[in-house]
Design a protein around this motif. Structure first.
Motif, short mmCIF file in Angstrom:
data_model
loop_
_atom_site.label_atom_id
_atom_site.label_comp_id
_atom_site.label_asym_id
_atom_site.label_seq_id
_atom_site.Cartn_x
_atom_site.Cartn_y
_atom_site.Cartn_z
N ASN A 58 0.80 -1.22 0.00
CA ASN A 58 0.00 0.00 0.00
C ASN A 58 0.84 1.28 0.00
O ASN A 58 0.61 2.19 0.81
N ASN A 155 -7.03 3.94 3.29
CA ASN A 155 -7.42 2.82 2.41
C ASN A 155 -8.94 2.66 2.35
O ASN A 155 -9.48 1.65 2.78
N ASP A 182 -2.55 2.90 -4.61
CA ASP A 182 -3.50 1.78 -4.60
C ASP A 182 -4.59 1.96 -5.66
O ASP A 182 -5.78 1.87 -5.37
N HIS A 184 -7.02 1.02 -8.65
CA HIS A 184 -7.73 -0.18 -9.12
C HIS A 184 -8.28 0.12 -10.51
O HIS A 184 -8.89 1.18 -10.71
N GLU A 191 -15.38 -4.88 -2.09
CA GLU A 191 -14.06 -5.47 -2.36
C GLU A 191 -13.92 -6.80 -1.62
O GLU A 191 -12.93 -7.03 -0.91
CA CA Z 1 -6.95 -0.98 -0.92
#
Ligand code: CA
Ligand code: ZN
Length: 301
Positions: A58, A155, A182, A184, A191
């Motif tokens: 991360n 996060n 991070d 996506h 998730e």
């Molecule tokens: Ca994440």
């Protein structure tokens, strides 16, 4: 040329002690290039979660010092563009994710980007919807590992944090000390398997302070069509209550609605959504459409 920071300027915890790697003015566009959440450690489908150095996951690129952002103020980050990497990685492992007890062995899949789709093993196509998993500002005290979401951001794995969104935080230390990472290429709400389609890439942003939004319940997201509160907590029930209460508070304080009317409108037209159910704290958002309440359009600008 926009001010630029590469992934060699990565940090792994949001902290007031982190030294700024870049200073930008409010309204000035800047670009952060990010590694994927595995810091590039997963190179092939044979690289599974047990091979990771967990001290280096991360990564967020930054910190970026925003000139004139003072503690207590509300700062908004406009995500102007997200450019994703060449491919993405998705992983599963026993005990990880919501159905972790059902998973008997670790597995990594590399999914290729093909036009607007992810190609999953030649058997499924998933629409690409680039989003930013980790984004936040330094907390007033302590270190918050990038894997943890909370009031400062972190996060959140919230799929509406995407190009065209503005994400608001409360500034806790001068300059805010912003970072993100991070990325996506796609992720579903919740998730549930512990990873989205994890990828590297670049994010172009700009930031400004919004004096009229002082006291906004943050983190808070605004898109063309909606506003959303985000809350992270130990349990999903606590996160649900926090996100809902924050929207009631927002509609009461910033749209002038009595609490009862805010709750009625939210019950009829709002959506409670899971961002992620797999990180150290669970993250929930409450979405409310701007179309229902014309006064919300004044937020824009
Ligand atoms: Ca994440
Ligand atoms: Zn991720």
């Amino acid at each position: 040329m926009h001010p630029f920071l590469g992934p060699d300027n990565s940090f792994y915890s949001f902290s007031s002690k982190n030294k700024p790697a870049l200073t930008v003015e409010q309204g000035q566009e800047f670009i952060l290039e990010t590694q994927d959440c595995f810091s590039g450690q997963i190179k092939t489908e044979n690289d599974r979660l047990d091979r990771l150095d967990w001290e280096h996951v991360n990564p967020a690129t930054g910190p970026v010092f925003i000139s004139g952002a003072m503690p207590g103020e509300i700062i908004g980050f406009d995500i102007l563009h997200i450019k994703i990497g060449e491919d993405s990685r998705v992983v599963v492992a026993p005990g990880e994710g919501v159905p972790g007890e059902m998973i008997k062995q670790m597995e990594t899949a590399i999914v290729h980007h093909k036009g607007n789709f992810l190609d999953f093993k030649g058997m499924a196509e998933i629409p690409i919807n680039p989003m930013v998993g980790v984004m936040g500002v330094a907390p007033k005290e302590g270190n918050i590992p990038n894997g943890t979401p909370d009031r400062h951001g972190g996060n959140m794995d919230c799929k509406i944090i995407t190009a065209g969104s503005r994400v608001y935080f409360q500034v806790e230390v001068e300059g805010a000390l912003f970072g993100c990472g991070d990325l996506h290429s796609a992720q579903g709400d919740g998730e549930i398997g512990v990873s989205g389609a994890e990828t590297s890439g670049q994010v172009r942003l700009k930031a400004a302070v919004y004096p009229r939004l002082k006291g906004l319940p943050t983190p808070f997201v605004e898109t063309d069509s909606m506003v959303a509160t985000i809350c992270s907590a130990q349990t999903s029930d606590q996160a649900v209550t926090g996100a809902v209460n924050n929207m009631v508070e927002f509609l009461n304080r910033f749209a002038g609605l009595p609490v009862n009317h805010a709750v009625m409108l939210m019950s009829m037209a709002g959506n409670l959504c899971f961002c992620q159910m797999v990180d150290p704290l669970k993250t929930v958002r409450f979405e409310f459409p701007k179309s229902v309440l014309p006064v919300l359009h004044v937020l824009n600008g």
